[in-house]
Design an enzyme around this catalytic site. Structure first.
Site, PDB file in Angstrom:
ATOM      1  CG  ASN A 170      -1.947  -1.110   1.140  1.00  0.00           C
ATOM      2  OD1 ASN A 170      -2.120  -1.702   0.075  1.00  0.00           O
ATOM      3  ND2 ASN A 170      -2.582  -1.411   2.240  1.00  0.00           N
TER       4      ASN A 170
ATOM      5  CG  HIS B  25       4.163  -1.561  -4.747  1.00  0.00           C
ATOM      6  ND1 HIS B  25       3.051  -2.353  -4.859  1.00  0.00           N
ATOM      7  CD2 HIS B  25       5.211  -2.348  -5.120  1.00  0.00           C
ATOM      8  CE1 HIS B  25       3.399  -3.565  -5.284  1.00  0.00           C
ATOM      9  NE2 HIS B  25       4.706  -3.590  -5.438  1.00  0.00           N
TER      10      HIS B  25
ATOM     11  CB  SER C  70      -5.392  -9.926  -5.803  1.00  0.00           C
ATOM     12  OG  SER C  70      -4.482  -8.995  -6.342  1.00  0.00           O
TER      13      SER C  70
HETATM   14  P1  NAD Z   1      -5.745  -5.873  -5.051  1.00  0.00           P
HETATM   15  O1  NAD Z   1      -6.761  -4.802  -5.233  1.00  0.00           O
HETATM   16  O2  NAD Z   1      -5.202  -6.556  -6.250  1.00  0.00           O
HETATM   17  O3  NAD Z   1      -6.380  -6.981  -4.108  1.00  0.00           O
HETATM   18  C1  NAD Z   1      -7.102  -6.604  -2.959  1.00  0.00           C
HETATM   19  C2  NAD Z   1      -7.466  -7.831  -2.180  1.00  0.00           C
HETATM   20  O4  NAD Z   1      -8.106  -7.384  -0.997  1.00  0.00           O
HETATM   21  C3  NAD Z   1      -8.434  -8.759  -2.923  1.00  0.00           C
HETATM   22  O5  NAD Z   1      -7.972 -10.093  -2.832  1.00  0.00           O
HETATM   23  C4  NAD Z   1      -9.746  -8.568  -2.142  1.00  0.00           C
HETATM   24  O6  NAD Z   1     -10.523  -9.753  -2.111  1.00  0.00           O
HETATM   25  C5  NAD Z   1      -9.241  -8.204  -0.766  1.00  0.00           C
HETATM   26  N1  NAD Z   1     -10.171  -7.453   0.065  1.00  0.00           N
HETATM   27  C6  NAD Z   1     -11.206  -6.664  -0.311  1.00  0.00           C
HETATM   28  N2  NAD Z   1     -11.832  -6.164   0.789  1.00  0.00           N
HETATM   29  C7  NAD Z   1     -11.159  -6.654   1.862  1.00  0.00           C
HETATM   30  C8  NAD Z   1     -11.322  -6.512   3.258  1.00  0.00           C
HETATM   31  N3  NAD Z   1     -12.304  -5.757   3.783  1.00  0.00           N
HETATM   32  N4  NAD Z   1     -10.462  -7.154   4.086  1.00  0.00           N
HETATM   33  C9  NAD Z   1      -9.446  -7.920   3.567  1.00  0.00           C
HETATM   34  N5  NAD Z   1      -9.255  -8.099   2.255  1.00  0.00           N
HETATM   35  C10 NAD Z   1     -10.104  -7.458   1.416  1.00  0.00           C
HETATM   36  O7  NAD Z   1      -4.615  -5.244  -4.152  1.00  0.00           O
HETATM   37  P2  NAD Z   1      -3.057  -5.547  -4.067  1.00  0.00           P
HETATM   38  O8  NAD Z   1      -2.832  -7.019  -4.121  1.00  0.00           O
HETATM   39  O9  NAD Z   1      -2.577  -4.770  -2.888  1.00  0.00           O
HETATM   40  O10 NAD Z   1      -2.440  -4.894  -5.397  1.00  0.00           O
HETATM   41  C11 NAD Z   1      -2.857  -3.582  -5.791  1.00  0.00           C
HETATM   42  C12 NAD Z   1      -1.750  -2.614  -6.150  1.00  0.00           C
HETATM   43  O11 NAD Z   1      -2.363  -1.300  -6.261  1.00  0.00           O
HETATM   44  C13 NAD Z   1      -0.682  -2.494  -5.080  1.00  0.00           C
HETATM   45  O12 NAD Z   1       0.539  -2.550  -5.716  1.00  0.00           O
HETATM   46  C14 NAD Z   1      -0.873  -1.105  -4.434  1.00  0.00           C
HETATM   47  O13 NAD Z   1       0.333  -0.373  -4.441  1.00  0.00           O
HETATM   48  C15 NAD Z   1      -1.861  -0.374  -5.298  1.00  0.00           C
HETATM   49  N6  NAD Z   1      -3.007   0.171  -4.477  1.00  0.00           N
HETATM   50  C16 NAD Z   1      -2.783   0.667  -3.217  1.00  0.00           C
HETATM   51  C17 NAD Z   1      -3.838   1.119  -2.423  1.00  0.00           C
HETATM   52  C18 NAD Z   1      -3.553   1.654  -1.029  1.00  0.00           C
HETATM   53  O14 NAD Z   1      -2.447   2.120  -0.776  1.00  0.00           O
HETATM   54  N7  NAD Z   1      -4.495   1.580  -0.073  1.00  0.00           N
HETATM   55  C19 NAD Z   1      -5.146   1.059  -2.918  1.00  0.00           C
HETATM   56  C20 NAD Z   1      -5.355   0.554  -4.219  1.00  0.00           C
HETATM   57  C21 NAD Z   1      -4.263   0.114  -4.991  1.00  0.00           C
END
Ligand code: NAD
Length: 233
Positions: free
Chosen positions: A88, A105, A172
Site C-alpha cells: 500500500n 511500492h 490478490s
Molecule cells: P488488489 O486490489 O489486487 O487486491 C485486494 C485484495 O483485498 C483482494 O484479494 C480482495 O478480495 C481483498 N479485500 C477486499 N476487501 C477486503 C477486506 N475488507 N479485508 C481484507 N481483504 C479485502 O490489491 P493488491 O494485491 O494490494 O495490489 C494492488 C496494487 O495497487 C498495489 O501494488 C498497491 O500499491 C496499489 N493500491 C494501493 C492502495 C492503497 O495504498 N491503499 C489502494 C489501491 C491500490
C-alpha cells in the site's frame, strides 16, 4: 521478543478505511487503467493527468483513518518483533502505530525527483507541473510504477525468510515481485492468509486461509497469537 511475525498487506486492509482496492474494480484503479496512471509510459504521455490522480489519492487519504485491522497489528508488538511489509502507498499502518513498515511500492505522502530516485521529499500538498527538484527536474509521486524496480525487495525477502510466522492480509497476490514473497518463507513457519473473497491460495506449507474481512479476521488472529504466544500455532 525473539519471535518474528512478518505481515504482508495489500489494498484490502485499507478497504474498510474507505480506500478502494485495485482488482476489486475490474483492474481499474479509481476508474483509471493502471497503465494510464501507474507506468512510466503513462507519465510520459500525460504528466498532468498522473499528477492529478495522485493529488486526489493524497487528498482522499488525509480524510481516512486506520481501522481495527491496522490497530490489531500494533497490539502484536507487545509480544512479538513485528515487521509490516506493505504494497500500500497509504500511511495507515504508521498512523495506527506500527513501528517497522516497509513500503514496497512507495508512499503517497512523499515525492521524488524524476531524474534521481534517491532525492525523496515529504509531500503533504499537491504536486504541479513545473514543481522542480534541486537538480532542476520535474517532481513526481514517490510511487513504484509497473515496470519499475522495487528497491525494498531485498529487505522484504530477508524479513520473510527469517520470520517464524507470516500473515498475509488483503492482497490478490497478483502484482509481482511482491506476490512471490510468500515463497521465501521457511516451510516450518506458520502462515495465514486473510481475505473475504474466494481467492487463489498459494500451495505453500503450513498456510491457513481465513476467509474474513480484515477488521474481523485480523483482530481475531492477533488475539489468538497474543494468548498463545508459547504455543505452536
Ligand atoms: P488488489 O486490489 O489486487 O487486491 C485486494 C485484495 O483485498 C483482494 O484479494 C480482495 O478480495 C481483498 N479485500 C477486499 N476487501 C477486503 C477486506 N475488507 N479485508 C481484507 N481483504 C479485502 O490489491 P493488491 O494485491 O494490494 O495490489 C494492488 C496494487 O495497487 C498495489 O501494488 C498497491 O500499491 C496499489 N493500491 C494501493 C492502495 C492503497 O495504498 N491503499 C489502494 C489501491 C491500490
Amino acid at each position: 521478543m525473539s519471535k518474528k511475525i512478518v505481515i504482508l498487506t495489500g489494498a484490502g486492509i485499507s478497504a474498510e478505511s474507505g480506500i478502494k482496492t485495485f482488482r476489486g474494480a475490474n483492474g481499474l484503479w479509481e476508474n483509471h487503467p493502471v497503465e494510464e496512471v501507474a507506468s512510466p509510459v503513462g507519465w510520459e504521455r500525460n504528466m498532468e493527468l498522473v499528477l492529478d490522480f495522485y493529488n486526489q489519492r493524497r487528498q482522499q487519504l488525509v480524510k481516512c483513518q486506520p481501522n481495527k485491522a491496522h490497530f490489531a497489528l500494533v497490539e502484536l508488538e507487545r509480544q512479538y518483533d513485528v515487521v509490516v511489509i506493505t504494497q500500500n502507498v497509504d500511511d495507515l499502518h504508521e498512523r495506527a502505530g506500527s513501528k517497522k513498515v516497509i513500503h514496497l511500492h512507495g508512499e503517497l505522502l512523499k515525492m521524488r525527483s524524476s531524474v534521481d530516485e534517491n532525492l525523496v521529499f515529504d509531500c503533504l500538498n499537491d504536486i504541479a507541473v513545473g514543481d522542480k527538484c534541486p537538480k532542476g527536474s520535474q517532481m513526481r509521486p514517490h510511487i513504484v510504477w509497473f515496470g519499475e524496480s522495487v528497491p525494498r525487495m531485498e529487505d522484504a525477502i530477508l524479513e520473510v525468510s527469517t520470520a517464524t510466522k507470516v500473515i498475509v492480509i488483503g492482497t490478490s497476490l497478483s502484482v509481482y515481485p511482491a506476490a512471490g514473497l510468500l515463497n521465501y518463507a521457511t516451510p516450518e513457519s506458520s502462515k495465514w492468509l486473510i481475505d473475504p473473497d474466494t481467492i487463489y491460495v498459494p500451495p505453500v506449507a503450513n498456510l491457513e486461509f481465513i476467509q474474513k474481512k480484515a477488521t474481523e479476521g485480523v483482530p481475531e488472529l492477533a488475539h489468538q497469537l497474543l494468548q498463545n504466544e508459547n504455543c505452536v500455532i
